[in-house]
Design a protein around this motif. Structure first.
Motif, PDB file in Angstrom:
ATOM      1  N   GLY A  74      52.574  42.796   1.475  1.00 22.08           N
ATOM      2  CA  GLY A  74      51.747  42.282   2.559  1.00 22.08           C
ATOM      3  C   GLY A  74      50.793  43.358   3.060  1.00 22.08           C
ATOM      4  N   CYS A  75      51.309  44.600   3.149  1.00 20.39           N
ATOM      5  CA  CYS A  75      50.438  45.700   3.596  1.00 20.39           C
ATOM      6  C   CYS A  75      49.319  45.918   2.582  1.00 20.39           C
ATOM      7  CB  CYS A  75      51.239  46.989   3.750  1.00 20.39           C
ATOM      8  SG  CYS A  75      52.362  46.947   5.153  1.00 20.39           S
ATOM      9  N   GLY A  76      49.700  45.730   1.343  1.00 17.67           N
ATOM     10  CA  GLY A  76      48.708  45.963   0.303  1.00 17.67           C
ATOM     11  C   GLY A  76      47.517  45.019   0.398  1.00 17.67           C
ATOM     12  N   THR A  77      47.667  43.940   1.098  1.00 20.87           N
ATOM     13  CA  THR A  77      46.550  42.987   1.219  1.00 20.87           C
ATOM     14  C   THR A  77      45.410  43.558   2.019  1.00 20.87           C
ATOM     15  OG1 THR A  77      47.424  42.078   3.273  1.00 20.87           O
ATOM     16  CG2 THR A  77      48.164  41.046   1.217  1.00 20.87           C
ATOM     17  N   LYS A  78      45.690  44.648   2.835  1.00 18.82           N
ATOM     18  CA  LYS A  78      44.690  45.295   3.713  1.00 18.82           C
ATOM     19  C   LYS A  78      44.115  44.314   4.725  1.00 18.82           C
ATOM     20  CE  LYS A  78      43.374  48.880   0.327  1.00 18.82           C
ATOM     21  NZ  LYS A  78      44.316  48.456  -0.700  1.00 18.82           N
ATOM     22  N   GLU A  79      44.803  43.238   4.915  1.00 20.12           N
ATOM     23  CA  GLU A  79      44.416  42.215   5.884  1.00 20.12           C
ATOM     24  C   GLU A  79      45.045  42.638   7.227  1.00 20.12           C
ATOM     25  OE1 GLU A  79      42.337  39.241   6.952  1.00 20.12           O
ATOM     26  OE2 GLU A  79      42.420  39.541   4.791  1.00 20.12           O
ATOM     27  N   PRO A  80      44.260  42.929   8.259  1.00 16.39           N
ATOM     28  CA  PRO A  80      44.859  43.516   9.487  1.00 16.39           C
ATOM     29  C   PRO A  80      46.039  42.728  10.020  1.00 16.39           C
ATOM     30  CG  PRO A  80      42.480  43.513   9.644  1.00 16.39           C
ATOM     31  CD  PRO A  80      42.789  42.815   8.357  1.00 16.39           C
ATOM     32  N   LYS A  81      45.871  41.407  10.128  1.00 14.63           N
ATOM     33  CA  LYS A  81      46.945  40.624  10.754  1.00 14.63           C
ATOM     34  C   LYS A  81      48.209  40.739   9.940  1.00 14.63           C
ATOM     35  CE  LYS A  81      47.785  36.111  12.824  1.00 14.63           C
ATOM     36  NZ  LYS A  81      47.432  34.694  12.843  1.00 14.63           N
ATOM     37  N   ILE A  82      48.080  40.608   8.648  1.00 15.58           N
ATOM     38  CA  ILE A  82      49.264  40.663   7.770  1.00 15.58           C
ATOM     39  C   ILE A  82      49.853  42.057   7.828  1.00 15.58           C
ATOM     40  CG2 ILE A  82      50.044  40.423   5.372  1.00 15.58           C
ATOM     41  CD1 ILE A  82      47.667  38.457   4.966  1.00 15.58           C
ATOM     42  N   THR A  83      48.949  43.054   7.760  1.00 15.92           N
ATOM     43  CA  THR A  83      49.428  44.443   7.768  1.00 15.92           C
ATOM     44  C   THR A  83      50.265  44.705   9.030  1.00 15.92           C
ATOM     45  OG1 THR A  83      47.388  45.045   6.650  1.00 15.92           O
ATOM     46  CG2 THR A  83      48.695  46.843   7.535  1.00 15.92           C
ATOM     47  N   GLN A  84      49.726  44.262  10.128  1.00 15.74           N
ATOM     48  CA  GLN A  84      50.458  44.528  11.390  1.00 15.74           C
ATOM     49  C   GLN A  84      51.811  43.868  11.371  1.00 15.74           C
ATOM     50  OE1 GLN A  84      47.928  43.270  14.577  1.00 15.74           O
ATOM     51  NE2 GLN A  84      46.477  44.965  14.284  1.00 15.74           N
ATOM     52  N   LEU A  85      51.834  42.621  10.872  1.00 12.92           N
ATOM     53  CA  LEU A  85      53.103  41.901  10.831  1.00 12.92           C
ATOM     54  C   LEU A  85      54.086  42.659   9.939  1.00 12.92           C
ATOM     55  CD1 LEU A  85      53.577  38.098  10.611  1.00 12.92           C
ATOM     56  CD2 LEU A  85      54.790  39.505   8.963  1.00 12.92           C
ATOM     57  N   CYS A  86      53.574  43.085   8.797  1.00  5.79           N
ATOM     58  CA  CYS A  86      54.461  43.786   7.845  1.00  5.79           C
ATOM     59  C   CYS A  86      54.985  45.087   8.430  1.00  5.79           C
ATOM     60  CB  CYS A  86      53.698  44.064   6.547  1.00  5.79           C
ATOM     61  SG  CYS A  86      53.364  42.569   5.624  1.00  5.79           S
ATOM     62  N   LEU A  87      54.051  45.828   9.049  1.00  2.41           N
ATOM     63  CA  LEU A  87      54.503  47.140   9.591  1.00  2.41           C
ATOM     64  C   LEU A  87      55.569  46.922  10.657  1.00  2.41           C
ATOM     65  CD1 LEU A  87      51.150  49.154   9.808  1.00  2.41           C
ATOM     66  CD2 LEU A  87      53.066  49.555   8.271  1.00  2.41           C
ATOM     67  N   ALA A  88      55.393  45.853  11.436  1.00  4.95           N
ATOM     68  CA  ALA A  88      56.405  45.593  12.475  1.00  4.95           C
ATOM     69  C   ALA A  88      57.737  45.272  11.823  1.00  4.95           C
ATOM     70  CB  ALA A  88      55.932  44.424  13.347  1.00  4.95           C
ATOM     71  N   ALA A  89      57.710  44.452  10.790  1.00  6.29           N
ATOM     72  CA  ALA A  89      58.968  44.095  10.125  1.00  6.29           C
ATOM     73  C   ALA A  89      59.629  45.338   9.529  1.00  6.29           C
ATOM     74  CB  ALA A  89      58.681  43.057   9.037  1.00  6.29           C
ATOM     75  N   ILE A  90      58.782  46.168   8.880  1.00  9.60           N
ATOM     76  CA  ILE A  90      59.349  47.397   8.266  1.00  9.60           C
ATOM     77  C   ILE A  90      59.997  48.267   9.342  1.00  9.60           C
ATOM     78  CG2 ILE A  90      58.733  49.534   7.084  1.00  9.60           C
ATOM     79  CD1 ILE A  90      56.578  47.909   5.553  1.00  9.60           C
ATOM     80  N   GLN A  91      59.288  48.369  10.474  1.00  5.07           N
ATOM     81  CA  GLN A  91      59.858  49.204  11.565  1.00  5.07           C
ATOM     82  C   GLN A  91      61.197  48.664  12.015  1.00  5.07           C
ATOM     83  OE1 GLN A  91      57.037  49.725  14.721  1.00  5.07           O
ATOM     84  NE2 GLN A  91      55.477  50.637  13.400  1.00  5.07           N
ATOM     85  N   ARG A  92      61.295  47.263  12.023  1.00  2.00           N
ATOM     86  CA  ARG A  92      62.564  46.684  12.461  1.00  2.00           C
ATOM     87  C   ARG A  92      63.669  47.076  11.494  1.00  2.00           C
ATOM     88  NH1 ARG A  92      61.211  41.568  13.213  1.00  2.00           N
ATOM     89  NH2 ARG A  92      60.971  41.752  15.473  1.00  2.00           N
ATOM     90  N   LEU A  93      63.348  47.035  10.242  1.00  2.00           N
ATOM     91  CA  LEU A  93      64.361  47.404   9.245  1.00  2.00           C
ATOM     92  C   LEU A  93      64.758  48.878   9.443  1.00  2.00           C
ATOM     93  CD1 LEU A  93      62.999  45.605   6.059  1.00  2.00           C
ATOM     94  CD2 LEU A  93      65.154  45.141   7.265  1.00  2.00           C
ATOM     95  N   MET A  94      63.714  49.660   9.608  1.00  6.68           N
ATOM     96  CA  MET A  94      64.001  51.096   9.765  1.00  6.68           C
ATOM     97  C   MET A  94      64.911  51.332  10.970  1.00  6.68           C
ATOM     98  SD  MET A  94      60.343  52.831   9.280  1.00  6.68           S
ATOM     99  CE  MET A  94      59.385  52.743   7.796  1.00  6.68           C
ATOM    100  N   SER A  95      64.578  50.656  12.032  1.00  9.79           N
ATOM    101  CA  SER A  95      65.342  50.925  13.249  1.00  9.79           C
ATOM    102  C   SER A  95      66.794  50.530  13.075  1.00  9.79           C
ATOM    103  CB  SER A  95      64.715  50.236  14.457  1.00  9.79           C
ATOM    104  OG  SER A  95      64.783  48.839  14.243  1.00  9.79           O
ATOM    105  N   HIS A  96      67.061  49.580  12.098  1.00  7.07           N
ATOM    106  CA  HIS A  96      68.473  49.241  11.859  1.00  7.07           C
ATOM    107  C   HIS A  96      69.049  50.079  10.740  1.00  7.07           C
ATOM    108  CE1 HIS A  96      67.721  45.881  14.535  1.00  7.07           C
ATOM    109  NE2 HIS A  96      69.058  45.759  14.634  1.00  7.07           N
TER     110      HIS A  96
END
Length: 1720
Positions: A74-96
């Motif tokens: 999703g990040c690879g799409t370079k689409e801001p909305k998607i990128t932001q969503l993906c980064l948030a999800a990744i952060q959630r995983l990281m935080s767990h």
């Protein structure tokens, strides 16, 4: 992570993941189908994991790559909305924490791509941060990539991104190091000490590191590379980097993770090899740069210092030094040296400011400073870094004052005081002008020589909060406000001082307490292992030695610089708070130096404070010649450059608060004190108060300064030594502002408290204080010499105060304290002296009243110590001091008298030390003390002191200032003796006890116990001392004193003598009484005879006391009488003593010399004393003796028979010794005991003395002038009156020699004439016949003698004749008064005593001796009546002597001086003869009276036919009376002599007959007048004679031829006489013719005629045989002659003739036959 692990959280995570995936698939449905598919397969995957796994999170982590994949895509799409969503999800995983390493790597790669595309930069940073902080899965390249990513973002064009990236970088760097720390924590259990790695190869070293550590290492190494502008090794992909940021990061790592570098060698290596060289390299522009030097001149252009880098470098350096000092010793040395260099004046202002700030950071870390000191200053070849830092600060401060700061444009202009460009500088420069134009408040500032620098408040004390070191955002150097650098430097100094001192003092305190606890532990026996303990103690010691070395080095390194800087600041400070801080720093340093025993530095700081207290240039030697040698040059070498110590500036910029006099020898002008001076003074007081214990010798400085300040402020000492504001003496008076006036009581209070706190000092410090005060006082004394200016009494007052508060340990300081005060007492300046004495006496009084422990009564040594200075004061001659001393004694007596105990000798000594020349008031005060002692304290003092009391009282008696005192002191001696008497027993007990103790001591020491009157017991010695004292007073020059003392002495001995031991009397007699007599005699004999006009003032002196000699006479009298009385009353005590007879002799000798003195009063008194000792009765026998002391028990040897021992030395040789006499008189008696014998010796000695006195005093002088001494009548009377008493004792041995001697004296005594001016008092008028008392005494003496002979033994009667001789000699005085030598005497009748002219020389008058002679005659008669028959009287022809003596007055008859004399002589003769003639007849045959008869005949002849003519005025009756006396004599002849003619020599009878014959015929006396002639003819007498003649002519009792011869002779004489008369008459009648004849001739003829008729009558009556024929013939032969007379004309004659012729008728008878009978 319990929160993320809980089932709910896991469920939520799963739900979220699924919803994220769903959202992603939705977004990508149209544009990015692959992503959508991935998302959906992800959902299935998640569901599967959730369904199958028990450990859901672990399963998720395992499969994280797949789970994460859709989001990465999703990040690879370079689409801001998607990128932001993906980064948030990744952060959630990281935080767990469900991301694996691979997944993480994939995520980072994906982020890198986003970064390169500049997408979602902030979200990227956030993701990286979450990734790295939540777990540790990212390592090595992935980590480096993440970090580089952040760095790259830091350098974007977007400011927000830049800043966020910077923050992220910082956080990431921190995270890397935190991971390493955590890793170390985990492995801590396993890890041993890390092995030290040798060599430089960092590769090898890295391989040993654990993963996190390795990351950290690589990161740090690359940071260094980057700052150094080199390519990084690990952070691959860096495109750009700034030094400032690099330095900040380095600083934060170093600051936050010091333990990493300290624990891991690899890191330490980096620090050493990379960081330090880097820093040094970066510093170079700052080092080389010189401000103001032209750049063109140097070959290469010098890079200018760049503020941001420079400032950051300094921060790094601060951290390095702070954290890694121990690792980087050498490097730090360089850094520190750089810091110091940055302060140089030629560096830019901002650089200097930041350097100062950096240094400030160091200054607040005392432990660090300590390490510097240990590492550099204490190493031999190292830079003295610590010293340099301090010195640099000093020079920096100085430079600020000397060079106007160029960096500040306003600095040049603000002198004008009108430039308002920069706020602080606008304050008026001359701040001494208080508030120009009102309302302007002054800024705190320093001002020095025109340079004015404000003080800014920059920091809270003790924290180094920097201003410019924190300006990380500034690129250009900021403008530094004026005063900032100064303020920081100032705070540096303060913090440095505070830090060092608190650290060292803390450690010192610890060391002390540890020391105490360890020593206590060592001393307690409960310790299990003593060795171990002592071990620890010694370790402790070593540790302390090391520490102490460091402390000392620190102080030594910094004090010079500090002092220089602080002194300058102090001088420049115009702000009270700043001044306070500076002073506090100086005080703290001084105290610290003191505590460490660093004398030089301590004194230097104290000197600085002292100088600050005094006005500028005040001449105080102590401060100018300071002990500190270092200070003498006034410059310190700082890094080779010499920095002058700036001396205080003279222009005052301070408010003047006081004007006063300087304390100097020469009066100078006034000096001013500013408020700063007062502030300094308070600091000085504070220092002394709180740190007195460490001041040591600097007390001198402190006290000297205080003394001067006190003087300037005009404080004067009051009682107790406290200083109170006093009026200023001399010079212009002190001017004080109200400000200082309110301060004065406070200052005075602090001053007192300062000395009060001396009680908490230890002994050594206290001694320092005392020594300082003493030397201060010595200076004050020197100044006060030679002028009477007010002296400085500061030191004396404070010595007093110090002494008073240290009473509890007064012994420690007493000697130096009082020793000095005694010196002060001797000072010529009276005020100084007075205070010295005040202080000394106050101390003594306080010391005695203080409640010591143990109390004084049990600590005699202390008491004596306290009193000793009082005694020492006696050596000072100033009367004011002595007065103080005595007042002190008086007060001590009043308050402490009961408890003085062993101190009494000292106290009494003080009273006794007052000398005669010391003035009346002194003597009076001392005497008051003594009176108090005698009245109140005798019972409380030890008995051993009583003797001293006696001595002292005696010494007052001898003072001649004030007579009353002398007399009162004698009274005191009497009181003392009374006290001895009352308390005798207790005193004696105590003295004996004391004596025994002393005796024991003396024996132990092997010395002889020495005290006056030694052998006597101690109590007796006390008496003897008293007597001896009184004895001394008895010879005082003043008569009143002598008199009083004499009376007291004898009263005392009389009243209390019984207490003495028997043997002590010996001493009393010899050492006291006789000694006194000797002295009195000597003084009397040498006394002046000059007349004393008056007794001082207007007292008149009686003439009997108007010369010294007369006054001494009185003394002699008193003394002699006293001694005699004692001999008399105490005889029973004295006689048993061995040498009583010797004493008696001495006494007699004294009596003799007194009696023979040429003074009537003395001589008479001597005789009275003589009389007194002669009334002594012999000692009573033992049975009735009064209590004699049992001490003496003399065995009495019995002497039998005549004793021929040596008699008492009688001055003239006697024919027989006393012993022989005794033998002679007592041979019939039992043997005598020698007591009586001794008695006899005594009496004979007395007799000798009496004789000597008598013979000497009555011997006439050879020449006479008006000064010749002739003994008085009372004297002679007394002398003679002594004899009877004396005689009673010596009568047994009294012999003729003695009688002779007596006679001589009696005779001489009676012969002494009297002076005409005395005669009226002694003599009755001449006409009264009365005896003088002397004459009576003489007769009494003889009477006593005669009575004694009368009752005495036979052999005494040989003395009668001598007595007669003596008396007869006196009888002769009636006609021939005795001569007294060649003295011309007037007869008493001619003495002009009725009109004595004043001042006419007295005449000597012979007495009227008639009564005396007559009385003597009566005595002779009486005596003769008693003794006529005594053999001696007969043998010695006493009768003849009597007759011979009487012949004189009898022959003189009318010529006798007194008519009574011859009458008495006649009656006496008659009496004597009536007794003596029978005796003479009795002894006729012996011829003993042969020579008497002619004498008797002559006497009768001379009397009956005297040649003296009766006086003209003799009355008829008188004449007839006298005639009857003559008749009596004839009767005596007729009754006593003629009847016994046959026992009497013929010649005598013949003489008698001739006399009768002569008497029977009227003898003619031509002097008769006709008228009286018939009376004047002694008809009765003639008749009597005739009758006697006749009677004996026809004595019919003729028994012997002798008698017949007498009658015949008598008749023939008678008839022949008749014949003659008739013949003569006839002739005369015939011749006269008609003239009648003289009456007497007619009478005579008539008498003859009558006689003839009587004769014839008688013849007729007689028997014829008795009448001689011859007689008849003679009768008849008369007839013719008778017849011839018939022719006479006188009718009387005719009638007588008729009667005569008638008897003839019987013859007319016829003639008878012749009978021859005429021949028979």
């Amino acid at each position: 992570m319990s929160g993320t692990n809980s089932p709910e959280a896991v469920k939520k995570l799963l739900d979220n993941m699924q919803s994220d995936l769903r959202a992603l698939s939705l977004e990508c449905k149209k544009k990015f189908p692959p992503v959508k598919e991935a998302a959906e397969s992800g959902i299935i995957k998640v569901k599967t994991i959730a369904a199958r796994s028990t450990e859901i999170l672990a399963a998720l982590k395992e499969n994280s790559s797949e789970v994460v994949q859709p989001f990465l895509m999703g990040c690879g799409t370079k689409e801001p909305k998607i990128t932001q969503l993906c980064l948030a999800a990744i952060q959630r995983l990281m935080s767990h924490e469900v991301v694996s390493e691979t997944a993480a790597g994939n995520i980072i790669n994906m982020l890198w791509q986003l970064m390169e595309n500049s997408l979602e930069e902030l979200k990227l940073l956030q993701t990286v941060l979450v990734l790295l902080t939540t777990n540790t899965v990212v390592h090595d390249e992935a980590l480096s990539k993440a970090i580089v990513l952040c760095f790259r973002l830091h350098f974007t064009k977007d400011n927000i991104t830049n800043n966020t990236a910077a923050a992220t970088v910082r956080q990431v760097v921190t995270v890397v190091f935190e991971r390493m720390v955590a890793e170390d924590e985990r492995h801590k259990v396993i890890i041993e000490q890390p092995v030290l790695v040798q060599g430089n190869s960092n590769r090898r070293s890295v391989s040993t590191l654990k993963p996190c550590a390795k990351d950290a290492y690589m990161l740090f190494q690359d940071l260094c590379q980057l700052v150094n502008a080199d390519a990084p090794y690990w952070l691959v992909g860096m495109t750009e980097m700034t030094r400032t940021f690099g330095l900040e990061l380095l600083e934060s790592v170093l600051n936050d993770f010091p333990q990493v570098f300290l624990q891991h060698q690899e890191f330490s290596f980096l620090l050493k090899e990379r960081v330090c060289p880097l820093v040094i390299k970066l510093f170079s522009p700052n080092i080389k740069f010189r401000q103001g030097s032209s750049t063109s001149s140097s070959p290469a252009p010098v890079e200018k210092p760049y503020f941001p880098i420079c400032m950051r470098l300094l921060r790094v350096v601060s951290v390095l030094i702070k954290q890694f000092y121990s690792l980087l010793v050498t490097e730090c040395e360089i850094f520190l040296s750089l810091l110091v260099k940055f302060l140089d004046a030629d560096k830019p202002q901002w650089l200097r400011a930041v350097a100062v700030e950096s240094i400030h950071r160091l200054c607040v870390q005392p432990q660090l400073l300590r390490s510097f000191c240990q590492s550099y200053d204490m190493k031999q070849h190292s830079t003295k870094v610590f010293r340099d830092i301090v010195n640099a600060l000093g020079s920096f401060i100085q430079s600020l004052f000397l060079v106007p700061p160029t960096g500040n444009p306003s600095a040049t202009t603000n002198q004008a005081g009108n430039n308002n460009t920069s706020g602080p500088a606008s304050a008026p420069a001359n701040s001494g002008m208080l508030g120009i134009g009102g309302g302007i408040t002054l800024l705190p500032a320093f001002e020095y020589r025109g340079t004015w620098i404000p003080i800014l408040t920059i920091t809270i004390q003790g924290s180094a909060k920097a201003t410019y070191l924190e300006m990380l955002d500034k690129v250009e150097p900021p403008t530094i406000p004026e005063g900032y650098a100064m303020s920081v430097a100032f705070h540096c100094l303060l913090d440095l001082v505070r830090g060092i001192t608190s650290m060292i003092e803390g450690e010192l305190g610890e060391a002390e307490t540890e020391c105490q606890t360890t020593t206590e532990a060592a001393s307690s026996p409960a310790q299990p292992s003593e060795q171990q303990d002592s071990q620890s103690t010694s370790d402790q010691m070593d540790k302390e030695i090391v520490s102490r070395a460091v402390w000392e080095e620190m102080v030594n390194a910094c004090w010079c610089g500090l002092l220089a800087a602080l002194s300058l600041l102090l001088d420049a400070s115009t702000d009270e708070a700043a001044t306070e801080n500076i002073l506090k720093a100086e005080l703290t340093m001084a105290a610290l130096c003191g505590r460490l025993g660093l004398v030089t530095s301590r004194d230097a700081f104290i000197t600085a404070i002292c100088k600050g207290s005094l006005p500028p240039h005040y001449a105080l030697t102590v401060l100018n010649t300071t002990t500190a040698a270092t200070l003498s040059s006034k410059s310190y070498s700082i890094q080779g450059q010499s920095v002058m110590m700036i001396s205080p500036s003279s222009d005052s910029h301070q408010q003047v608060v006081a004007v006063g006099q300087p304390l100097a020898v020469q009066p100078q002008g006034t000096v001013m004190l500013t408020s700063k001076n007062i502030q300094c003074m308070r600091t000085l007081l504070n220092l002394a108060h709180c740190h007195g214990a460490v001041l040591g010798t600097s007390w001198q400085l402190v006290l000297a300064t205080l003394q001067h300040l006190v003087w300037i402020l005009g404080l004067k000492p009051s009682s107790g030594g406290a200083l109170k504001p006093g009026r200023a003496v001399e010079g212009p008076s002190t001017v004080l502002t109200t400000a200082v006036m309110t301060d004065l009581p406070v200052i005075s209070n602090i001053l007192s408290r300062l000395f009060e706190s001396s009680q908490y000092l230890d002994d050594v410090s206290l001694h320092h204080l005392i020594n300082a005060l003493c030397s201060l006082s010595l200076e004050a004394m020197d100044m006060a010499y030679g002028n009477n200016k007010e002296p400085s009494l500061f030191a004396v007052a404070k010595l007093l105060e110090t002494g008073l508060v240290n009473m509890h340990r007064i012994e420690v300081l007493w000697r130096p304290l009082t020793g000095h005060l005694l010196e002060v007492c001797q000072h010529p300046n009276s005020r100084m002296r007075e205070w010295g004495a005040e202080a000394l006496t106050s101390l003594i009084k306080a010391g005695l009243t203080f409640n010591h422990d143990p109390p004084l009564s049990q600590n005699q040594r202390l008491q004596l110590l306290l009193l000793n200075p009082l005694k020492e004061m006696s050596n000072i001659n100033h009367p004011d001091i002595r007065l103080k001393q005595l007042e002190c004694v008086l007060q001590i007596l009043q308050s402490q008298g009961d408890s003085l105990g062993p101190g009494w000798p000292l106290v009494l000594g003080v009273m006794g030390a007052i000398r005669n020349d010391q003035g009346e008031s002194l003597i009076r005060t001392a005497f008051q003390c003594l009176q108090l002692v005698v009245t109140d304290f005798l019972p409380t003092m030890p008995c051993t002191c009583l003797q001293i009391v006696v001595d002292v009282a005696g010494s007052f008696g001898l003072h001649n200032q004030e007579l009353n005192i002398s007399l009162t002191s004698i009274g005191l001696l009497w009181n003392i003796s009374d006290y001895f008497f009352q308390r005798g027993e207790t005193i004696e007990k105590e003295l004996n006890k004391e004596e025994a103790a002393q005796q024991k001591q003396a024996e132990e020491k092997g010395v002889v116990l020495n005290r006056p009157f030694h052998p006597a017991p101690p109590f007796d010695c006390l008496w003897l001392c008293l007597y001896a004292k009184l004895g001394e007073l008895c010879v005082d020059p003043r008569p009143a004193v002598r008199k009083s003392a004499g009376q007291t002495l004898f009263s005392t001995i009389g009243a209390h003598g019984t207490l003495l031991q028997h043997l002590t009397w010996h001493t009393v007699i010899w050492k006291v009484l006789f000694h006194l007599l000797d002295r009195v005699r000597e003084s009397s004999t040498t006394a002046d005879k000059e007349k004393i006009e008056s007794g001082g003032g207007n007292i008149l002196i009686h003439h009997s006391r108007d010369t010294a000699e007369k006054q001494w006479a009185e003394t002699w009298v008193l003394t002699l009488a006293g001694v005699a009385r004692i001999f008399n009353t105490r005889r029973y005590l004295l006689q048993p003593l061995g040498d009583f007879s010797r004493a008696w002799d001495v006494l007699l000798d004294h009596i003799q010399s007194a009696a023979l003195s040429k003074n009537n009063e003395v001589s008479l008194a001597a005789l009275k004393s003589f009389q007194e000792i002669l009334q002594i009765v012999s000692p009573v026998r033992d049975s009735e003796k009064p209590e004699t002391p049992p001490a003496v028990n003399v065995p009495v040897p019995v002497l039998i028979g005549p004793m021929s021992g040596p008699s008492l030395s009688r001055p003239f040789i006697r024919t027989d010794s006393i012993g022989e006499r005794l033998g002679r008189y007592n041979s019939s008696e039992p043997p005598i005991v020698n007591v009586e014998l001794e008695d006899l010796n005594l009496w004979w000695a007395a007799w000798n003395t009496w004789y000597k006195i008598g013979s000497e005093s009555t011997k006439p002088p050879i020449t006479f002038d008006k000064l010749t001494f002739i003994p008085s009548q009372p004297f002679l009377t007394a002398l003679i009156q002594i004899f009877p008493a004396l005689y009673q004792h010596i009568k047994t041995g009294f012999n003729m020699d003695d009688l002779q001697k007596l006679g001589v004296i009696l005779h001489s005594a009676v012969s002494v004439p009297i002076s005409s001016d005395a005669s009226p008092f002694i003599l009755p008028s001449y006409t009264e016949a009365v005896l003088t008392s002397l004459q009576e005494a003489v007769l009494t003496a003889l009477d006593v003698l005669q009575k004694a002979i009368c009752v005495g033994p036979e052999n005494m009667q040989i003395m009668y004749p001598a007595i007669f001789d003596q008396l007869l000699a006196f009888v002769e005085f009636s006609c021939k008064p005795p001569q007294y030598g060649q003295l011309e005497t007037k007869h008493i009748a001619n003495a002009k005593y009725n009109q004595i002219q004043l001042f006419a020389p007295a005449e000597w008058v012979a007495l009227n001796y008639v009564p005396f002679a007559e009385r003597s005659l009566e005595v002779v008669v009486d005596l003769y009546q008693k003794t006529a028959c005594h053999k001696a009287v007969v043998n010695e022809k006493v009768l003849q002597s009597i007759i011979k003596t009487l012949r004189v007055p009898l022959s003189l008859k009318y010529s006798c001086p007194s008519e009574s004399t011859w009458k008495l002589a006649v009656s006496s003769l008659l009496k004597v003869l009536s007794i003596g003639l029978p005796v003479a007849r009795q002894h006729a045959s012996s011829g003993k009276f042969d020579s008497m008869w002619p004498e008797l005949a002559n006497t009768f002849e001379d009397f009956l036919f005297t040649k003296s003519i009766p006086p003209d005025n003799l009355s008829i009756q008188e004449f007839q009376r006298n005639e009857s006396i003559d008749v009596e004599v004839v009767q005596l002849i007729s009754t006593e002599i003629l009847p016994y003619a046959n026992f009497i020599p013929k010649e005598f009878v013949g003489q008698i007959m001739t006399m009768l014959n002569k008497g029977s015929i009227h003898s003619q006396s031509s002097s008769f007048t006709e008228a009286e002639i018939d009376i004047r003819l002694r008809e009765e007498f003639s008749k009597m004679c005739f009758e006697t003649l006749l009677q004996f002519s026809f004595s019919n009792k003729v028994t012997t031829p002798q008698e017949g011869y007498i009658s015949r002779m008598a008749l023939s004489v008678l008839l022949k006489r008749s014949q003659d008369v008739l013949h003569r008459y006839i002739e005369d009648e015939r011749l006269s013719g008609k003239c009648p004849l003289p009456r007497q001739q007619v009478t005579e003829i008539i008498f003859v005629l009558k006689a003839v008729s009587t004769l014839i009558d008688s013849l007729k009556k007689t028997q014829p045989e008795n009448v001689d024929g011859n007689t008849w013939a003679q009768v008849i032969a008369l007839y013719p002659t008778l017849v011839e007379c018939i022719t006479c004309s006188s009718s009387e004659v005719c009638s007588a003739l008729k009667e005569a012729l008638v008897p003839f008728k019987d013859f007319m008878q016829p003639p008878a036959s012749k009978v021859q009978n005429g021949e028979s």
